[in-house]
Design a protein around this motif. Structure first.
Motif, short mmCIF file in Angstrom:
data_model
loop_
_atom_site.label_atom_id
_atom_site.label_comp_id
_atom_site.label_asym_id
_atom_site.label_seq_id
_atom_site.Cartn_x
_atom_site.Cartn_y
_atom_site.Cartn_z
N CYS A 14 -11.61 -37.76 -1.35
CA CYS A 14 -10.39 -36.68 -1.40
C CYS A 14 -9.34 -37.30 -1.92
N THR A 71 -10.92 -42.88 -2.12
CA THR A 71 -11.78 -41.88 -1.39
C THR A 71 -12.03 -40.64 -2.05
N HIS A 125 -14.75 -33.52 5.57
CA HIS A 125 -13.29 -33.73 5.08
C HIS A 125 -12.43 -33.62 6.07
N ASP A 126 -11.22 -34.26 6.38
CA ASP A 126 -10.05 -33.74 7.30
C ASP A 126 -8.75 -34.14 6.59
N CYS A 127 -8.32 -35.53 6.77
CA CYS A 127 -7.16 -35.83 6.24
C CYS A 127 -6.53 -35.33 4.84
N ARG A 128 -7.57 -35.56 4.01
CA ARG A 128 -7.37 -35.45 2.42
C ARG A 128 -6.41 -36.46 1.92
N GLU A 129 -6.08 -37.50 2.64
CA GLU A 129 -5.20 -38.43 2.21
C GLU A 129 -5.69 -40.00 2.13
N GLY A 130 -7.11 -40.02 2.48
CA GLY A 130 -7.83 -41.15 2.13
C GLY A 130 -7.77 -42.26 3.45
N ILE A 131 -7.48 -41.72 4.55
CA ILE A 131 -7.17 -42.58 5.81
C ILE A 131 -8.36 -42.20 6.86
N CYS A 132 -8.67 -41.05 7.03
CA CYS A 132 -9.58 -40.82 8.31
C CYS A 132 -10.99 -41.00 7.95
N GLY A 133 -11.64 -41.35 6.61
CA GLY A 133 -12.84 -41.88 6.35
C GLY A 133 -13.72 -40.62 6.56
N MET A 134 -13.35 -39.34 6.63
CA MET A 134 -14.39 -38.21 6.99
C MET A 134 -15.04 -37.87 5.70
N CYS A 135 -14.28 -37.73 4.59
CA CYS A 135 -15.01 -37.21 3.52
C CYS A 135 -16.05 -38.26 2.57
S1 FES Z 1 -10.60 -36.37 4.12
FE1 FES Z 1 -9.90 -38.27 5.20
S2 FES Z 1 -10.37 -40.08 3.79
FE2 FES Z 1 -10.91 -38.28 2.77
#
Ligand code: FES
Ligand SMILES: Cc1cc2nc3c(=O)[nH]c(=O)nc-3n(C[C@H](O)[C@H](O)[C@H](O)COP(=O)(O)OP(=O)(O)OC[C@H]3O[C@@H](n4cnc5c(N)ncnc54)[C@H](O)[C@@H]3O)c2cc1C
Ligand code: SF4
Lengths: 254, 670
Positions: free
Chosen positions: A92, A90, A64-74
């Motif tokens: 997050c 997403t 996880h990283d951005c927790r805003e639905g934009i980085c694509g990590m979660c």
């Molecule tokens: S943590 Fe970045 S999209 Fe979910």
């Protein structure tokens, strides 16, 4: 709701634990109580991890990283669906108000031969980077550009290219697909660049190279089930796959 | 003599860069191939620098802690990127962008750097469009612009509410192109833990492979830190969860001075905290202030629903206090005004720590225009609002969705509730005009450096700065230093134990590696009782309460003592589980929090020493009668560059700021 008057949930969590890529994993069951419906799904995991640490047990690893639905990590596979039950979000951005008191929630990593598990819920998606490196760009060195307004782009084309460019590279499409196909991801990039005047010069080479790279990474074939589109958090449309197939035909048979 | 040499070129402000650029020493293509550059960070600054340097022929390695360079925190930027294109023919120019940025920064930025930034801003848009970045267009096919705070022209380019994503994916594609052609080696899921210096010169880094836990040595003739900002020192911020100060902080401890650490930007429009579980805060882009009006009820503790409060009982306090800029005042001003209203008891929502951001007025306005366009006679109110919502959705759809997802409320129907949150850090590693830190061969780009935004950054300027640094500045300025490396290399060509032959076999690398390995083992061996997370939360609370939106001498003094105590407790009672030789996110975080604690102390120290208010730094002792920030240009028109001397020990160095082109004045947005 919202504004802090969320109710509280008691939940049973079945979470995939796997020490590393080589280890065989298994499910671990945890009980959680007092989970506010205002929490995000990952904040619920934060609570669980704090609890584990206080008990002297290792926290569950997840990306996880951005927790805003934009980085694509979660990237959690929740109750049999990538990013969980709610369409268009997403992991997050999934909030606990999407669950009911007493629910059992099963959480697994993305499962695909091309995305090996690193640990617990974290997987290796570097195959996506290699596909982009094979041709997902326009070859223009810094300093070679003309004035931006010299390239006129009809608003509809710009908007459509933007729609495809909204892909966050999360891999939910692959996780959703019974064949582990990466067609939705690859076609989104191919479409974006094929729709723009700047992308024309390399158009044919690009699609051939990217499809070849995709095949090399071990993603499966597309059998048009549409599961990818249904689970994509960014609404990337199947039309992109159709366009990529046309692009590929056009590039292969002249 | 000052230890700081900013290396600002001679000449008229609008000639400095052009002239300098064409006179900096060049490195010939054959030599470039033998020069290795390590780029730490793959955000806008790092990706653009790495791609460009590789295109030029340097051997480049890129590091990021995420699983892919595309996930760097720049991806989350929403609103837009500035450029002085004057496409709207509204009187914009390089000078105006330069002026707005200096004024917006409350006269605490370096003129020469800011002017250069304004000069190259146009090239950024050209470059991104050439890469296929789908920036918003008008029907005629031309690029579209919107307004941002602190300016009266429309110079902000955007891609819906995903500008950062689109710009970063452009830079990422340029980077991946170089990876594909073998010019860049990519090290994802790697964390830089230290800079390696030999005789005071940067020679490489120590990094940990986050998947295997292996500690690695990497050699480089130059190291570029493009590692972003340190807003997460406050625990709650709009930054991504992984954003951290470690790379910059380790560099600081190796001799890089830290500039203006206390300059923090608190963004006025974020979704308020909903409970103790809160892990991060979400920004609602400043672009929303184009169409959203900010208000609170005129009556204290008014518990009516916002839609039930009649127009005349609403206080549009920004429009009231700042008629010239209204809702588009700069961020520091808007944030303080929100705090003032809430502290005075006019806040809304359960916590009373929120104000309304209301779109009804402009939704109706758009609806009427649409109705006229579509030839609808006497449209009903419902019809107008329906048409207006379509327009609003097109402009801000993803932000509205995000708001609804998080709060469970529909912002098309009820006003958003917003409150200020930590967002950006203007402070960072001190750099000269070449972007080099006080350590030779070590550079800082993007949010990681201190240079261009003074005490307050204007919206849409961070993306501009990151890309300016990476695409258009460092590719030239790095030659100044690397050309001297070429000379040194040829002089040492026959030396058996030269730096270039030993590379990572030099004992300095082993020493640094051992130091970092010991540190990791130390974390694991404390075996205390409290989680890393709990320390981070406590640090955040101290920082927010005492070094946040308003600061005073007493609070800062207390904060310093509290942070020192927290540091001691951390090192004796933190619990880090798992092992060093595996993927271990908790261990990663332990290192980051340890560095945040040390940084927090320095920030308080800097805030305490700066006996004035400027931009985002508001000292309650220094305000005008109307509650505006009161600068002290006689005593504080300088950059505070702190030199690390040891635990809790720093020496202050000053770089005087000279304003030769812009008359320094009291900032007014009234
Ligand atoms: S943590 Fe970045 S999209 Fe979910
Ligand atoms: C929610 C949000 C919205 C924003 N919107 C706007 C906007 O509309 N317009 C605007 O101009 N600005 C905006 N900003 C500010 C802007 O996005 C950032 O300032 C800018 O993107 C920072 O870019 P960067 O390249 O300096 O760093 P980042 O993008 O933060 O990249 C940092 C990189 O460093 C790497 N890294 C860090 N530490 C290490 C380490 N120790 N080892 C290895 N790698 C490391 C990371 O992996 C990452 O790749 C916004 C910021 C936020 C938080
Ligand atoms: S296409 Fe959709 S699901 Fe697939 S990677 Fe992109 S955003 Fe994720």
């Amino acid at each position: 709701m919202g504004s802090g008057h969320g109710t509280e949930l008691n939940l049973t969590l079945k979470v995939w634990r796997q020490k590393n890529t080589k280890a065989t994993g298994s499910f671990e069951t945890h009980q959680l109580s007092g989970i506010s419906t205002d929490m995000s799904f990952l904040e619920m995991f934060d609570v669980l991890n704090e609890k584990l640490i206080s008990e002297g047990k290792e926290a569950i690893a997840f990306d996880h990283d951005c927790r805003e639905g934009i980085c694509g990590m979660c990237s959690m596979y929740i109750n049999g669906r990538p990013h969980g039950p709610k369409q268009g979000v997403t992991t997050c951005q999934l909030h606990m108000r999407s669950f009911k008191n007493g629910d059992t929630i099963v959480v697994e990593p993305w499962r695909s031969a091309a995305f090996p598990v690193i640990k617990d819920l974290a997987v290796d998606r570097s195959a996506f980077d290699r596909i982009i490196a094979s041709g997902g760009y326009i070859s223009v060195n810094t300093g070679n550009a003309q004035d931006a307004n010299n390239i006129l782009i009809p608003k509809t084309d710009a908007d459509e290219a933007f729609g495809a460019a909204a892909c966050i590279g999360c891999g939910a499409c692959v996780a959703a697909c019974k064949n582990s196909s990466a067609m939705l991801f690859v076609s989104a990039k191919v479409s974006q660049l094929a729709l723009l005047p700047q992308g024309q010069v390399e158009r044919k080479e690009r699609v051939k190279k990217m499809v070849a790279a995709m095949d090399e990474e071990g993603f499966g074939n597309c059998t048009n089930t549409g599961a990818c589109e249904a689970e994509c958090p960014k609404g990337i449309s199947l039309e992109n796959i159709a366009r990529m197939n046309r692009e590929l035909m056009g590039a292969t048979f002249k | 003599m000052s230890k700081l040499d900013s290396k600002i070129p001679e000449g008229a402000i609008d000639q400095k860069w052009t002239k300098y650029r064409s006179t900096v020493p060049l490195v010939n293509p054959a030599n470039k191939r033998s020069l290795e550059v390590l780029v730490v960070g793959s955000g806008l600054a790092g990706a653009s620098a790495a791609a460009t340097l590789a295109e030029m022929g340097y051997k480049v390695k890129v590091f990021c802690f995420q699983d892919s360079p595309r996930r760097a925190h720049s991806i989350a930027a929403q609103g837009g990127v500035n450029a002085a294109k004057n496409y709207q023919n509204d009187g914009d120019s390089t000078y105006r962008l330069f002026y707005d940025t200096i004024k917006g920064g409350d006269y605490r930025a370096r003129e020469a750097n800011v002017h250069r930034l304004a000069e190259v801003s146009s090239n950024i848009i050209d470059q991104c469009v050439a890469q296929g970045v789908p920036l918003a267009r008008e029907y005629g096919g031309l690029l579209s612009n919107r307004s941002f705070g602190g300016t009266q022209v429309q110079r902000t380019f955007y891609a819906a509410g995903q500008t950062g994503q689109q710009l970063l994916l452009g830079a990422y594609s340029a980077l991946q192109r170089q990876v594909g052609s073998g010019n860049v080696t990519l090290c994802s899921r790697h964390e830089m833990l230290d800079v390696v210096t030999i005789d005071g010169v940067t020679r490489g880094i120590i990094a940990r492979n986050l998947v295997t836990g292996e500690m690695e040595k990497h050699f480089g003739h130059a190291v570029l830190l493009c590692t972003g900002g340190y807003g997460n020192v406050f625990y709650l911020s709009t930054n991504a969860m992984g954003s951290n100060v470690t790379a910059a902080w380790k560099a600081h401890k190796k001799g890089a001075f830290f500039g203006n650490p206390c300059y923090t930007q608190i963004h006025p429009t974020c979704i308020p905290v909903s409970g103790d579980h809160q892990s991060k805060l979400t920004l609602m882009s400043e672009s929303l202030r184009n169409d959203g009006r900010i208000w609170v009820p005129k009556k204290k503790d008014d518990n009516r629903k916002p839609t039930d409060i009649p127009e005349e009982e609403r206080d549009y306090y920004l429009e009231r206090r700042y008629p010239a800029f209204g809702n588009l005042v700069p961020r520091d001003v808007a944030s303080r005004a929100a705090k003032e209203r809430c502290d005075a008891g006019y806040g809304v929502g359960n916590s009373k720590m929120a104000v309304y951001l209301d779109f009804a007025f402009n939704t109706a306005r758009y609806g009427r225009t649409e109705a006229t366009k579509r030839n609808i006679q006497n449209p009903s109110h419902e019809e107008i609002m329906r048409l207006g919502k379509e327009v609003v959705k097109e402009k801000y759809g993803n932000l509205f969705d995000m708001y609804q997802q998080i709060t469970g409320e529909n912002p098309y129907e009820v006003p958003m509730r917003i409150y200020p949150a930590v967002h950006y850090t203007m402070g960072g590693l001190w750099v000269d005009y070449n972007l080099m830190t006080t350590v030779k061969g070590l550079y800082a780009l993007g949010e990681a450096n201190f240079s261009d935004h003074g005490a307050n950054r204007l919206g849409a300027s961070a993306l501009m700065q990151g890309l300016a640094d990476g695409y258009f500045v460092i590719p030239y300025t790095i030659g100044v230093y690397l050309s001297t490396e070429v000379t040194r290399m040829s002089a040492e060509k026959d030396k058996a134990d030269s730096i270039d032959k030993l590379k990572t076999k030099h004992p300095a690398f082993d020493a640094a590696l051992k130091e970092q390995t010991d540190l990791i083992n130390k974390f694991l061996n404390i075996k205390g009782t409290k989680s890393v997370e709990s320390f981070h939360k406590r640090l955040g609370l101290i920082m927010w309460n005492k070094c946040g939106m308003a600061r005073n001498k007493q609070g800062l003094t207390e904060a310093i003592a509290e942070i020192q105590a927290l540091r001691k407790e951390f090192w004796s009672d933190v619990r880090v589980l798992g092992s060093a030789d595996e993927f271990n996110p908790d261990l990663e975080k332990a290192g980051r929090v340890a560095d945040f604690i040390e940084l927090g102390e320095l920030m308080c120290k800097d805030a305490l020493h700066r006996e004035e208010s400027c931009g985002g730094h508001f000292r309650e002792e220094h305000q005008t009668e109307e509650g505006e920030a009161k600068r002290d240009d006689v005593n504080f028109a300088y950059v505070a560059a702190w030199e690390y001397k040891g635990v809790s020990d720093w020496e202050l160095n000053k770089e005087e700021l000279k304003y030769e082109n812009i008359k320094i004045a009291q900032r007014s947005y009234k």
